[in-house]
Scaffold this motif. Structure first.
Motif, PDB file in Angstrom:
ATOM      1  N   VAL A 194      10.190   4.782 -20.267  1.00  0.00           N
ATOM      2  CA  VAL A 194      10.685   3.414 -20.523  1.00  0.00           C
ATOM      3  C   VAL A 194       9.987   2.402 -19.608  1.00  0.00           C
ATOM      4  CG1 VAL A 194      12.763   1.949 -20.491  1.00  0.00           C
ATOM      5  CG2 VAL A 194      12.944   4.326 -21.220  1.00  0.00           C
ATOM      6  N   LEU A 195       9.671   2.845 -18.377  1.00  0.00           N
ATOM      7  CA  LEU A 195       9.176   1.927 -17.342  1.00  0.00           C
ATOM      8  C   LEU A 195       7.684   2.116 -17.068  1.00  0.00           C
ATOM      9  CD1 LEU A 195      12.279   2.579 -15.086  1.00  0.00           C
ATOM     10  CD2 LEU A 195      11.871   0.514 -16.432  1.00  0.00           C
ATOM     11  N   ALA A 196       6.954   2.587 -18.087  1.00  0.00           N
ATOM     12  CA  ALA A 196       5.547   2.989 -17.919  1.00  0.00           C
ATOM     13  C   ALA A 196       4.644   1.884 -17.373  1.00  0.00           C
ATOM     14  CB  ALA A 196       5.010   3.483 -19.255  1.00  0.00           C
ATOM     15  N   GLN A 197       5.033   0.619 -17.546  1.00  0.00           N
ATOM     16  CA  GLN A 197       4.201  -0.492 -17.066  1.00  0.00           C
ATOM     17  C   GLN A 197       4.187  -0.631 -15.542  1.00  0.00           C
ATOM     18  OE1 GLN A 197       5.511  -4.082 -19.375  1.00  0.00           O
ATOM     19  NE2 GLN A 197       3.616  -4.877 -18.510  1.00  0.00           N
ATOM     20  N   ALA A 198       5.129   0.027 -14.861  1.00  0.00           N
ATOM     21  CA  ALA A 198       5.250  -0.136 -13.398  1.00  0.00           C
ATOM     22  C   ALA A 198       4.102   0.568 -12.681  1.00  0.00           C
ATOM     23  CB  ALA A 198       6.585   0.421 -12.926  1.00  0.00           C
ATOM     24  N   ASP A 199       3.813   0.122 -11.444  1.00  0.00           N
ATOM     25  CA  ASP A 199       2.772   0.770 -10.644  1.00  0.00           C
ATOM     26  C   ASP A 199       3.257   2.109 -10.107  1.00  0.00           C
ATOM     27  OD1 ASP A 199       0.635  -1.391 -10.504  1.00  0.00           O
ATOM     28  OD2 ASP A 199       2.479  -2.473 -10.059  1.00  0.00           O
ATOM     29  N   ARG A 200       4.558   2.226  -9.931  1.00  0.00           N
ATOM     30  CA  ARG A 200       5.146   3.513  -9.553  1.00  0.00           C
ATOM     31  C   ARG A 200       6.561   3.588 -10.107  1.00  0.00           C
ATOM     32  NH1 ARG A 200       4.765   6.622  -3.838  1.00  0.00           N
ATOM     33  NH2 ARG A 200       2.607   6.255  -4.370  1.00  0.00           N
ATOM     34  N   VAL A 201       6.933   4.756 -10.626  1.00  0.00           N
ATOM     35  CA  VAL A 201       8.302   4.949 -11.106  1.00  0.00           C
ATOM     36  C   VAL A 201       8.955   6.045 -10.272  1.00  0.00           C
ATOM     37  CG1 VAL A 201       9.787   5.449 -13.082  1.00  0.00           C
ATOM     38  CG2 VAL A 201       7.571   4.357 -13.457  1.00  0.00           C
ATOM     39  N   LEU A 202      10.130   5.746  -9.735  1.00  0.00           N
ATOM     40  CA  LEU A 202      10.897   6.726  -8.967  1.00  0.00           C
ATOM     41  C   LEU A 202      12.134   7.088  -9.784  1.00  0.00           C
ATOM     42  CD1 LEU A 202      10.780   4.838  -5.540  1.00  0.00           C
ATOM     43  CD2 LEU A 202       9.307   6.735  -6.251  1.00  0.00           C
ATOM     44  N   PRO A 203      12.568   8.353  -9.724  1.00  0.00           N
ATOM     45  CA  PRO A 203      13.713   8.742 -10.546  1.00  0.00           C
ATOM     46  C   PRO A 203      15.014   8.061 -10.139  1.00  0.00           C
ATOM     47  CG  PRO A 203      13.054  10.536  -9.075  1.00  0.00           C
ATOM     48  CD  PRO A 203      12.013   9.473  -8.955  1.00  0.00           C
ATOM     49  N   ASP A 204      15.186   7.802  -8.845  1.00  0.00           N
ATOM     50  CA  ASP A 204      16.395   7.094  -8.387  1.00  0.00           C
ATOM     51  C   ASP A 204      16.120   6.405  -7.059  1.00  0.00           C
ATOM     52  OD1 ASP A 204      17.127   8.948  -6.159  1.00  0.00           O
ATOM     53  OD2 ASP A 204      17.259  10.352  -7.847  1.00  0.00           O
ATOM     54  N   THR A 205      17.101   5.604  -6.609  1.00  0.00           N
ATOM     55  CA  THR A 205      16.883   4.768  -5.422  1.00  0.00           C
ATOM     56  C   THR A 205      16.761   5.561  -4.126  1.00  0.00           C
ATOM     57  OG1 THR A 205      19.278   4.469  -5.294  1.00  0.00           O
ATOM     58  CG2 THR A 205      18.022   2.721  -6.377  1.00  0.00           C
ATOM     59  N   SER A 206      17.223   6.811  -4.123  1.00  0.00           N
ATOM     60  CA  SER A 206      17.160   7.574  -2.862  1.00  0.00           C
ATOM     61  C   SER A 206      15.711   7.853  -2.459  1.00  0.00           C
ATOM     62  CB  SER A 206      17.955   8.879  -2.967  1.00  0.00           C
ATOM     63  OG  SER A 206      17.372   9.697  -3.952  1.00  0.00           O
ATOM     64  N   ALA A 207      14.780   7.732  -3.404  1.00  0.00           N
ATOM     65  CA  ALA A 207      13.363   7.976  -3.094  1.00  0.00           C
ATOM     66  C   ALA A 207      12.673   6.730  -2.530  1.00  0.00           C
ATOM     67  CB  ALA A 207      12.643   8.447  -4.359  1.00  0.00           C
ATOM     68  N   LEU A 208      13.409   5.604  -2.445  1.00  0.00           N
ATOM     69  CA  LEU A 208      12.801   4.365  -1.928  1.00  0.00           C
ATOM     70  C   LEU A 208      12.685   4.392  -0.404  1.00  0.00           C
ATOM     71  CD1 LEU A 208      14.711   1.604  -3.933  1.00  0.00           C
ATOM     72  CD2 LEU A 208      12.216   1.889  -3.900  1.00  0.00           C
ATOM     73  N   SER A 209      11.558   3.944   0.101  1.00  0.00           N
ATOM     74  CA  SER A 209      11.401   3.756   1.551  1.00  0.00           C
ATOM     75  C   SER A 209      10.284   2.742   1.756  1.00  0.00           C
ATOM     76  CB  SER A 209      11.011   5.066   2.235  1.00  0.00           C
ATOM     77  OG  SER A 209       9.710   5.445   1.806  1.00  0.00           O
ATOM     78  N   LEU A 210      10.184   2.188   2.955  1.00  0.00           N
ATOM     79  CA  LEU A 210       9.101   1.240   3.239  1.00  0.00           C
ATOM     80  C   LEU A 210       7.753   1.923   3.041  1.00  0.00           C
ATOM     81  CD1 LEU A 210       7.979  -1.439   4.134  1.00  0.00           C
ATOM     82  CD2 LEU A 210       8.485  -0.835   6.504  1.00  0.00           C
ATOM     83  N   ALA A 211       7.648   3.188   3.436  1.00  0.00           N
ATOM     84  CA  ALA A 211       6.377   3.929   3.293  1.00  0.00           C
ATOM     85  C   ALA A 211       5.959   4.009   1.820  1.00  0.00           C
ATOM     86  CB  ALA A 211       6.515   5.326   3.887  1.00  0.00           C
ATOM     87  N   VAL A 212       6.916   4.293   0.930  1.00  0.00           N
ATOM     88  CA  VAL A 212       6.611   4.386  -0.507  1.00  0.00           C
ATOM     89  C   VAL A 212       6.206   3.009  -1.040  1.00  0.00           C
ATOM     90  CG1 VAL A 212       7.655   4.769  -2.786  1.00  0.00           C
ATOM     91  CG2 VAL A 212       8.021   6.422  -0.960  1.00  0.00           C
ATOM     92  N   LEU A 213       6.905   1.970  -0.600  1.00  0.00           N
ATOM     93  CA  LEU A 213       6.564   0.618  -1.064  1.00  0.00           C
ATOM     94  C   LEU A 213       5.167   0.230  -0.597  1.00  0.00           C
ATOM     95  CD1 LEU A 213       9.874  -1.451  -0.565  1.00  0.00           C
ATOM     96  CD2 LEU A 213       9.092  -0.206  -2.579  1.00  0.00           C
ATOM     97  N   ARG A 214       4.885   0.470   0.684  1.00  0.00           N
ATOM     98  CA  ARG A 214       3.557   0.129   1.233  1.00  0.00           C
ATOM     99  C   ARG A 214       2.465   0.897   0.503  1.00  0.00           C
ATOM    100  NH1 ARG A 214       3.754  -3.150   5.594  1.00  0.00           N
ATOM    101  NH2 ARG A 214       5.142  -2.678   7.323  1.00  0.00           N
ATOM    102  N   ASP A 215       2.703   2.208   0.301  1.00  0.00           N
ATOM    103  CA  ASP A 215       1.716   3.066  -0.352  1.00  0.00           C
ATOM    104  C   ASP A 215       1.412   2.530  -1.762  1.00  0.00           C
ATOM    105  OD1 ASP A 215       0.218   5.657  -0.388  1.00  0.00           O
ATOM    106  OD2 ASP A 215       1.510   5.929  -2.148  1.00  0.00           O
ATOM    107  N   THR A 216       2.449   2.140  -2.492  1.00  0.00           N
ATOM    108  CA  THR A 216       2.269   1.624  -3.856  1.00  0.00           C
ATOM    109  C   THR A 216       1.525   0.294  -3.815  1.00  0.00           C
ATOM    110  OG1 THR A 216       4.417   2.599  -4.371  1.00  0.00           O
ATOM    111  CG2 THR A 216       3.491   1.111  -6.015  1.00  0.00           C
ATOM    112  N   TRP A 217       1.889  -0.546  -2.867  1.00  0.00           N
ATOM    113  CA  TRP A 217       1.288  -1.876  -2.760  1.00  0.00           C
ATOM    114  C   TRP A 217      -0.192  -1.788  -2.396  1.00  0.00           C
ATOM    115  CZ3 TRP A 217      -0.776  -4.883   1.257  1.00  0.00           C
ATOM    116  CH2 TRP A 217      -0.934  -6.255   0.952  1.00  0.00           C
ATOM    117  N   GLU A 218      -0.532  -0.787  -1.552  1.00  0.00           N
ATOM    118  CA  GLU A 218      -1.924  -0.667  -1.076  1.00  0.00           C
ATOM    119  C   GLU A 218      -2.858  -0.100  -2.135  1.00  0.00           C
ATOM    120  OE1 GLU A 218      -1.310   1.476   2.545  1.00  0.00           O
ATOM    121  OE2 GLU A 218      -0.621  -0.340   3.574  1.00  0.00           O
ATOM    122  N   LYS A 219      -2.324   0.559  -3.168  1.00  0.00           N
ATOM    123  CA  LYS A 219      -3.190   1.230  -4.158  1.00  0.00           C
ATOM    124  C   LYS A 219      -3.806   0.272  -5.160  1.00  0.00           C
ATOM    125  CE  LYS A 219      -1.886   5.931  -3.654  1.00  0.00           C
ATOM    126  NZ  LYS A 219      -0.830   6.900  -3.825  1.00  0.00           N
TER     127      LYS A 219
END
Ligand code: B16
Ligand code: MG
Length: 219
Positions: A194-219
Motif C-alpha cells: 500500500v505504501l510502496a511510494q515511501a523511501d522506507r516502509v516499517l511494519p510498525d512504529t516500534s522499528a522507528l529510531s533516529l538511526a533509521v530516520l537518518r539512514d533513510t534520509w542519507e540514502k
C-alpha cells in the motif's frame, strides 16, 4: 543536514485510525453505505469533508446532500469520534514513539505535527505529549489536503527548514504521496504494498529510531 521530523498523528503517534473507522462505519450504516476496512484505507489521512465525499460517491449518493447537510453529517461523525477517543491516555501512544521523541529532542531536531486532523491538539493533550512538539500545522490553514504537498511544505516552513532537510512519517498512502510531492524523504508505517511510494516502509512504529530516520534520509 537532517533538521526536522514531520509527524502524521493518526496511525503514527497513536491508533486513532480505528476510531475514525468505527465512526465512519456507523455513519455509513445510517446512509446505507457499507464502509469496510478495505474502503477505510482510502479514508486514512483524508480530511473529514473529503472522507464524507468519498463515502457518498462510493454509495452513489454524490449529489444527494446540500453543503449544510454534509456539514451536519460531518459534525455527527465527529461527535461520535470525540466520544470514542475520550478514554485515551498516554498508554495509547504507539510503541517506540516516546523513545524516538526523546532521542529527537536530545539530538536537537525539530518535531512538527502534520496531521489532517482538526482534533490533533486535543489528542496530543490526552496523550500528554504536546511538549515534545515544536509546532502543529493547522490543517485548516493549508489550501489543499493530503495527497497535496501543502501540509508538509507548511510543516517544513514551521520548522524553519527546507523540504530537503526534513523527513516525514506517515501511515497512509495519501500521506506518503503528499510527502513525496513536497520533495521530502518519506518513512511509512504499515503495509509495504500500500505504501510502496515511501523511501522506507516499517511494519510498525516500534522499528522507528533516529538511526533509521537518518539512514533513510542519507540514502
Ligand atoms: P478530523 P492524520 C487524518 O489524520 C485521519 O487519518 C483521517 O482518517 C481523518 O479523516 C482526518 O485526519 C481528519 O480528522 O476529522 O479529526 O479532523 O492521519 O493526517 O493524522
Ligand atoms: Mg495517518
Amino acid at each position: 543536514m537532517l533538521k526536522a521530523v514531520l509527524f502524521d498523528l493518526d496511525g503514527v503517534i497513536t491508533d486513532t485510525a480505528k476510531f475514525h473507522f468505527l465512526a465512519w462505519r456507523e455513519l455509513g450504516k445510517e446512509l446505507g453505505v457499507t464502509v469496510d476496512e478495505a474502503f477505510n484505507e482510502e479514508l486514512k489521512g483524508v480530511s473529514r469533508m473529503d472522507s464524507l465525499e468519498r463515502i457518498l460517491a462510493f454509495g452513489g449518493l454524490a449529489d444527494k446532500y446540500s453543503l449544510a447537510e454534509k456539514e451536519a453529517l460531518c459534525t455527527k461523525k465527529n461527535d461520535h469520534y470525540l466520544e470514542l477517543i475520550q478514554e485515551m491516555t498516554p498508554a495509547d501512544i504507539l510503541p517506540g514513539i516516546l523513545p524516538l521523541l526523546e532521542e529527537l529532542r536530545a539530538a536537537g531536531l525539530k518535531t512538527i505535527i502534520t496531521s489532517a486532523s482538526k482534533n490533533a491538539p486535543g489528542i496530543l493533550e490526552l496523550l500528554q505529549v504536546k511538549d515534545y512538539f515544536d509546532g502543529i500545522v493547522d490543517p485548516a490553514s493549508v489550501a489543499a489536503g493530503k495527497p497535496a504537498p501543502d501540509i508538509f511544505l507548511a510543516g517544513a516552513a514551521l520548522a524553519d527548514a527546507e523540504p530537503a532537510e526534513c523527513i516525514g512519517v506517515e501511515d497512509a498512502a495519501s500521506g506518503v504521496e503528499a510527502i513525496k510531492a513536497a520533495n521530502i524523504t518519506a518513512v511509512a508505517i504499515g503495509d509495504a504494498e500500500v505504501l510502496a511510494q515511501a523511501d522506507r516502509v516499517l511494519p510498525d512504529t516500534s522499528a522507528l529510531s533516529l538511526a533509521v530516520l537518518r539512514d533513510t534520509w542519507e540514502k
